[in-house]
Design an enzyme around this catalytic site. Sequence first.
Site, PDB file in Angstrom:
ATOM      1  N   HIS A  96     -23.103 -25.281  15.422  1.00  0.00           N
ATOM      2  CA  HIS A  96     -22.458 -25.763  14.187  1.00  0.00           C
ATOM      3  C   HIS A  96     -21.211 -26.570  14.538  1.00  0.00           C
ATOM      4  O   HIS A  96     -20.950 -27.626  13.960  1.00  0.00           O
ATOM      5  CB  HIS A  96     -22.026 -24.577  13.314  1.00  0.00           C
ATOM      6  N   HIS A 104     -25.013 -19.975  18.664  1.00  0.00           N
ATOM      7  CA  HIS A 104     -25.333 -20.457  17.315  1.00  0.00           C
ATOM      8  C   HIS A 104     -24.131 -21.185  16.690  1.00  0.00           C
ATOM      9  O   HIS A 104     -24.238 -22.331  16.240  1.00  0.00           O
ATOM     10  CB  HIS A 104     -25.746 -19.266  16.445  1.00  0.00           C
ATOM     11  N   GLU A 105     -22.986 -20.526  16.698  1.00  0.00           N
ATOM     12  CA  GLU A 105     -21.810 -21.113  16.052  1.00  0.00           C
ATOM     13  C   GLU A 105     -21.328 -22.350  16.820  1.00  0.00           C
ATOM     14  O   GLU A 105     -20.819 -23.290  16.210  1.00  0.00           O
ATOM     15  CB  GLU A 105     -20.683 -20.081  15.912  1.00  0.00           C
ATOM     16  N   GLU A 156     -27.943 -25.923   9.859  1.00  0.00           N
ATOM     17  CA  GLU A 156     -28.693 -24.844  10.517  1.00  0.00           C
ATOM     18  C   GLU A 156     -29.616 -25.403  11.597  1.00  0.00           C
ATOM     19  O   GLU A 156     -29.892 -24.732  12.591  1.00  0.00           O
ATOM     20  CB  GLU A 156     -29.500 -24.037   9.496  1.00  0.00           C
TER      21      GLU A 156
HETATM   22 ZN    ZN Z   1     -25.590 -20.791  10.939  1.00  0.00          ZN
END
Ligand code: ZN
Length: 513
Positions: free
Chosen positions: A281, A277-278, A307
């Site tokens: 980003h 997830h990170e 997101e």
């Molecule tokens: Zn996030």
Amino acid sequence: MVNSADTLAKLFRIDRECRHLEHALAALQWDQETNLPPKGVEDRSEQLAMLEGISHERLIAGETGRLLESLESTSENPRGDEGLPDIDRDFLRVLRRKYDKAVKLPADFVTAAARAEGLSQAAWSQARKNNDFASFLPHLETMIEFSRKKAEYWGFGGQNGDRAALYDGLLDIYEPGMPAPEIDTVFLPLRDRLVTLLKKIKLCPPPDTSFLSQPFDAERQARLNRRLMDYLGFDRRRGRLDISAHPFTTTLGSDDVRITTRYFQNNLLSGVFSVIHESGHAFYEMGFPPELRGTSLADGASMAFHESQSRFWENVIGRSRPFWEGFFPILKDGFPDQLKAVDSETFYRAVNLVKPANIRVDADEVSYALHIILRFELEKRLISGELSAEKLPEVWRQYTQEYLGLESDTDADGALQDVHWSQGSFGYFPSYALGNLYGLQIRKAILKDIPDFESHVARGDFGAIRAWLGDHVYRWGCRLAPAELLFKITGEKLSVIPFLEYIEAKYTELYGL
Ligand code: ZN
């Protein structure tokens, strides 16, 4: 006659100074979350507050307003002089927006709000620990009041005190140009279809996840997650991975983007999916083109766009069958004892277990959006005054039952579970679910250009995918408003259909519905 090149250069310089200050702040905050000895907190808070003050002052100094105006950038016409190149006009729009947001709040209001937020967050933290909503209630009421006032200063709600429109002013912080009625048009069908899907899944036997409840050594997890970053193509010369209580991504410079995760011995998946997830980003932050670097244009288009990127990597890629075909052998190499009897298909099914629970951050892909829609419905009503803060726990329980089919036992795991409202962050939650919708619209567009997307994922070859995201998403930074950018990438307006088609097809197959 103004010399516009000169004026622009001055504005870029102000912006650059503010960016440097923001990155210095980010470095201190990152250090606070990863390394700071407990007793260092007090000094650090003062350092942070002082730097924030300097950065704010630099932005709202009279000079910024005068320079913007001399290039015809006003609140009504933020992009300014039509004769300027597009990229400069986009810069003016972004800077004008930042300037307006900052300058329209009176200094004494900002100070009072910051103090109240500090107290409120401390009270929330205690209240959650003690499962004591009543002690948090007065702070929640204050946060609602401050939030309404803030939206009013920004010009929402008008003279007639239209409180429903005040919530639009709060949404605008995170998702510019996306008022509540527009979100309703996607959240309502999303809610109904997900509730139905969830009910069907509940009748089916769950996949085998027993092997996940063995202990997984934290040191080994850390080694594995560094391999995972390399596997995804994370350039560790431009970023790093550390440990913090809550995973996050922070940017300290164009070539310094840091991510964090956490390791639980009894939860292997938490660390793995946080890293994916990170990383999503971080790829966004690392992917802005050279001409935007060092300016305010080198930023995500919105909270939901950010997101969309993290969730694209986490869910569309990380929770897919081809991903685990490719990565499972590496995972197994890291934990040969625990995973000796498991194959990639079994593992794929286990990471897609659907099990509604009270806590949002642990939610699976199907129930996640329902947690968000619940919060959206409630905060909208809290701001409009339709729902009193006092009634919140009761209505929370009622919605949890309706949406997730769960009895929520405590307020600590109910209305008190998230930090957001205690900090006055109303309007933030919808971006999580909007990010899922954008992400699946983007997937649809990628599949047109890279029809063998899945085989790239199965090979662990993410170069073409990242290049596509670079060309279509990252290159714009925040030059365009979210709706415009979405249209540019996908040729479509915001739509719930790609997400629903994806999720219904995936879970129909997984659960044999
Ligand atoms: Zn996030």
